[in-house]
Enzyme design. Structure first.
Site, PDB file in Angstrom:
ATOM      1  N   TRP A 107      -3.100  21.504  -9.315  1.00 25.57           N
ATOM      2  CA  TRP A 107      -2.190  20.613  -8.592  1.00 25.57           C
ATOM      3  C   TRP A 107      -2.471  20.577  -7.093  1.00 25.57           C
ATOM      4  O   TRP A 107      -2.440  19.522  -6.463  1.00 25.57           O
ATOM      5  CB  TRP A 107      -0.726  20.960  -8.862  1.00 25.57           C
ATOM      6  N   ASP A 177       4.627  22.073  -2.670  1.00 27.46           N
ATOM      7  CA  ASP A 177       4.933  21.406  -3.941  1.00 27.46           C
ATOM      8  C   ASP A 177       5.579  22.449  -4.854  1.00 27.46           C
ATOM      9  O   ASP A 177       4.902  23.326  -5.379  1.00 27.46           O
ATOM     10  CB  ASP A 177       3.628  20.873  -4.554  1.00 27.46           C
ATOM     11  N   LYS A 201      10.797  19.370 -14.471  1.00 26.85           N
ATOM     12  CA  LYS A 201      10.498  20.734 -14.888  1.00 26.85           C
ATOM     13  C   LYS A 201      11.767  21.590 -14.916  1.00 26.85           C
ATOM     14  O   LYS A 201      11.993  22.345 -15.831  1.00 26.85           O
ATOM     15  CB  LYS A 201       9.464  21.379 -13.946  1.00 26.85           C
TER      16      LYS A 201
HETATM   17  C1  LIG Z   1       4.214  18.517 -13.001  1.00 27.32           C
HETATM   18  C2  LIG Z   1       3.685  18.758 -11.657  1.00 27.32           C
HETATM   19  C3  LIG Z   1       3.240  17.713 -10.830  1.00 27.32           C
HETATM   20  C4  LIG Z   1       3.172  16.279 -11.300  1.00 27.32           C
HETATM   21  O1  LIG Z   1       4.431  15.734 -11.496  1.00 27.32           O
HETATM   22  P1  LIG Z   1       4.592  14.131 -11.674  1.00 27.32           P
HETATM   23  O2  LIG Z   1       6.054  13.949 -11.542  1.00 27.32           O
HETATM   24  O3  LIG Z   1       4.035  13.808 -13.011  1.00 27.32           O
HETATM   25  O4  LIG Z   1       3.822  13.478 -10.600  1.00 27.32           O
HETATM   26  C5  LIG Z   1       2.822  18.018  -9.561  1.00 27.32           C
HETATM   27  N1  LIG Z   1       2.843  19.279  -9.105  1.00 27.32           N
HETATM   28  C6  LIG Z   1       3.248  20.312  -9.871  1.00 27.32           C
HETATM   29  C7  LIG Z   1       3.263  21.688  -9.299  1.00 27.32           C
HETATM   30  C8  LIG Z   1       3.693  20.079 -11.163  1.00 27.32           C
HETATM   31  O5  LIG Z   1       4.106  21.106 -11.916  1.00 27.32           O
END
Ligand SMILES: *Cc1c(COP(=O)(O)O)cnc(C)c1O
Length: 366
Positions: A107, A177, A201
């Site tokens: 990521w 993030d 999540k």
């Molecule tokens: C799931 C995830 C993403 C992507 O999420 P989207 O909403 O599909 O863009 C980005 N960063 C992390 C750390 C993730 O777990």
């Protein structure tokens, strides 16, 4: 064969992830008539008193659960987490500036590639596959003078890697993030200038992201060349109501935040998450049938990546797990292997059911 006690299966998917059953039931019971307004939450206008209350309550609760200081804005925006990969670069990397990315997994690498495509960015340190030295020895990290911000992903959902140390250089703002770890462990919000997280999540259904951003960082945004909706400052000025926010997601997020508070808050959930993760990692480490390749000190609390020593059994493992009510254990397509995501909503009983199944499966193949 292990079966779960409820009709619903345990969903170990990394996201969209499991939600507490009580929340789904509440949402179901309110779907036709929200708070006696004689309309569905899905039909509720975003400028109504009732929706503003949802947004206000969600913000208040999030502030309380994470101890968010007053000088931070909280935004609820209709966008996936990845939208922020370009937004942070476009909003905060000025002319003749660059940004430092700690490449701890897939990521953060994708975020880095996006920033490099749009502006200038460099790597603070990078993790080769299976070699986590770069993360444990921050003495080797490198920073540039004209850095606009530092970027990190504290929990790498796909790799199952958790950062132990955050990048720090002078007083450069840190952007994180936290899509897969927000609200699963205590954090010190003031260590960050901006935190973003996709909701699917730990917080709600897919389509919403939450942003926690320090006001002085927003003041650096030069919005002239930015699309209006991609401008954090503009979104903050409009209190997340510049465009219609994903109203149902906000409603679910509020329910989830209330649930987290009722569980005892982030610290109580963190302790439970530590228990859950330890049980599963300990079982895997003690087994000769399963293996986790991530070094102990870098293991994710909520995304347990593992594999079978004999990969030929993988599809059988997944199929039988599914029949036993244990869903979505397949690893990310970029990495393969298996992964069990143990976010806040996964009860200890789900982890115990998984371990029981893994024991039986190993016994039946040896
Ligand atoms: C799931 C995830 C993403 C992507 O999420 P989207 O909403 O599909 O863009 C980005 N960063 C992390 C750390 C993730 O777990």
């Amino acid at each position: 064969m292990i079966t779960t006690m409820m009709n619903r299966a345990y969903n170990f998917g990394a996201g969209p992830a499991m939600l507490p059953e009580s929340i789904l039931q509440e949402a179901q019971s309110e779907l036709l008539n929200y708070q006696d307004l004689r309309l569905s939450i899905l039909e509720l206008g975003h400028r109504t008193e009732a929706f503003r209350e949802i947004l206000f309550e969600a913000e208040t609760l999030l502030r309380r659960l994470l101890g968010i200081p007053d000088e931070y804005k909280v935004l609820f925006l209709g966008m996936p987490a990845r939208q922020h990969f370009s937004m942070v670069a476009l909003n905060f990397i000025g002319q003749n500036q660059t940004a430092g990315y700690l490449l701890s997994g897939i990521w953060s690498r994708l975020a880095f590639e996006e920033a490099s495509r749009l502006k200038n960015a460099y790597s603070i340190a990078s993790v080769e596959e299976g070699n986590l030295q770069a993360l444990t020895h921050s003495s080797g990290w490198h920073f540039a003078e004209n850095t606009a911000y530092l970027y990190a992903c504290p929990n790498e959902t796909i790799n199952g890697i958790r950062l132990r140390a955050l990048p720090k250089y002078k007083d450069k703002p840190l952007i994180a993030d936290m899509t897969s770890c927000l609200l699963t462990e205590p954090i010190e919000v003031k260590d960050y200038a901006l935190i973003f997280a996709g909701a699917q999540k730990n917080l709600a259904n897919a389509g919403l992201s939450v942003v926690i951003v320090r006001s002085d960082l927003l003041d650096t945004v030069d919005g002239i060349s930015l699309p209006a909706l991609l401008n954090y400052k503009n979104q903050a000025n409009h209190h997340s109501l510049l465009a219609t926010p994903p109203t149902f997601n906000c409603y679910l997020a509020l329910k989830m935040l209330k649930w987290i508070e009722a569980q005892g808050g982030v610290l109580a959930l963190y302790k439970r998450n530590c228990d859950k993760a330890k049980k599963l990692y300990d079982f895997i480490d003690a087994s000769s049938f399963y293996a986790c390749e991530v070094a102990k000190e870098n293991r994710s609390l909520v995304n347990v990546c593992f594999k079978l020593q004999e990969p030929g059994f993988e599809s059988q493992f997944l199929q039988q797990a599914e029949e036993s009510g244990l869903l979505a254990l397949k690893g990310h397509k970029l990495l393969g292997g298996l992964r069990a995501s143990l976010y806040n909503a996964m009860p200890l009983a789900g982890v115990e059911a998984l371990i029981g199944f893994m024991q039986d499966f190993a016994a039946s193949r040896s």
